[in-house]
Design a protein around this motif. Structure first.
Motif, PDB file in Angstrom:
ATOM      1  N   ARG A  73       0.824  -1.351  -0.151  1.00 18.94           N
ATOM      2  CA  ARG A  73       0.088   0.069  -0.315  1.00 18.94           C
ATOM      3  C   ARG A  73       1.339   1.365   0.183  1.00 18.94           C
ATOM      4  N   GLU A 127       2.194   1.878  -3.505  1.00 18.31           N
ATOM      5  CA  GLU A 127       0.529   2.272  -4.315  1.00 18.31           C
ATOM      6  C   GLU A 127       0.802   3.656  -3.931  1.00 18.31           C
ATOM      7  N   MET A 128       0.763   4.036  -3.011  1.00 13.51           N
ATOM      8  CA  MET A 128       0.732   5.283  -2.942  1.00 13.51           C
ATOM      9  C   MET A 128       2.160   6.669  -2.874  1.00 13.51           C
ATOM     10  N   ARG A 129       2.676   5.424  -3.306  1.00 12.71           N
ATOM     11  CA  ARG A 129       4.219   6.186  -3.276  1.00 12.71           C
ATOM     12  C   ARG A 129       4.190   6.768  -4.980  1.00 12.71           C
ATOM     13  N   ALA A 130       3.594   5.567  -5.644  1.00  8.37           N
ATOM     14  CA  ALA A 130       3.326   6.079  -6.947  1.00  8.37           C
ATOM     15  C   ALA A 130       2.847   6.891  -7.226  1.00  8.37           C
ATOM     16  N   LEU A 131       1.451   6.153  -6.655  1.00  5.64           N
ATOM     17  CA  LEU A 131       0.493   6.964  -6.941  1.00  5.64           C
ATOM     18  C   LEU A 131       0.304   9.290  -6.378  1.00  5.64           C
ATOM     19  N   ALA A 132       1.186   8.891  -5.969  1.00  2.00           N
ATOM     20  CA  ALA A 132       1.632  10.706  -5.466  1.00  2.00           C
ATOM     21  C   ALA A 132       2.421  10.757  -6.460  1.00  2.00           C
ATOM     22  N   ASP A 133       3.869  10.411  -6.481  1.00  2.01           N
ATOM     23  CA  ASP A 133       5.147  10.820  -7.766  1.00  2.01           C
ATOM     24  C   ASP A 133       3.881  10.765  -9.467  1.00  2.01           C
ATOM     25  N   GLN A 134       3.094   9.881  -9.795  1.00  2.00           N
ATOM     26  CA  GLN A 134       1.938  10.296 -10.908  1.00  2.00           C
ATOM     27  C   GLN A 134       1.091  11.757 -10.598  1.00  2.00           C
ATOM     28  N   ALA A 135       1.153  11.846  -9.798  1.00  2.00           N
ATOM     29  CA  ALA A 135       0.381  12.826  -9.284  1.00  2.00           C
ATOM     30  C   ALA A 135       1.330  14.204  -9.569  1.00  2.00           C
TER      31      ALA A 135
END
Length: 122
Positions: free
Chosen positions: A77, A80-88
């Motif tokens: 998790r 995934e949160m780091r990946a979403l933050a990077d994507q954002a």
């Protein structure tokens, strides 16, 4: 019971037991019965103890497995949160770049309009 209750007294000396009174040792059967009962109880307690130890070991193993699984899930998790933050962050940077490009395009468009107007005047 006191000593006076479990033996008759000697009429000549009240502190000594009567010669007729004998204290007999407990019979083997009366001692064996409680001993056997205690042995049976002890075997039952040992079996219960072993079963409880096995259940405890099983429960500890299950708890360890659940803990490992929960740690993995948390790590996934977090990834995934780091990946979403990077994507954002990447999307925001692209949006800013698009806004800057849009401003430049608008400026070029305005310049073209001026040049077209100047050409018409010529």
């Amino acid at each position: 019971m006191s000593d006076g209750e479990d033996r008759a007294t000697n009429p000549h000396n009240p502190l000594l037991p009567s010669p007729r009174t004998r204290v007999s040792p407990p019979s083997t059967a009366s001692v064996a019965h409680p001993t056997l009962a205690l042995l049976v109880d002890n075997q039952h307690f040992v079996a219960t103890h072993v079963a409880l130890q096995q259940q405890l070991i099983t429960s500890q193993h299950e708890l360890w497995a659940i803990s490992v699984g929960a740690t993995r899930v948390c790590a996934e998790r977090e990834g995934e949160m780091r990946a979403l933050a990077d994507q954002a962050a990447h999307i925001k940077a692209e949006a800013r770049a698009v806004a800057v490009s849009r401003t430049e395009v608008d400026q070029v468009h305005a310049d073209i309009q001026l040049l077209v107007g100047a050409r018409i005047d010529l």
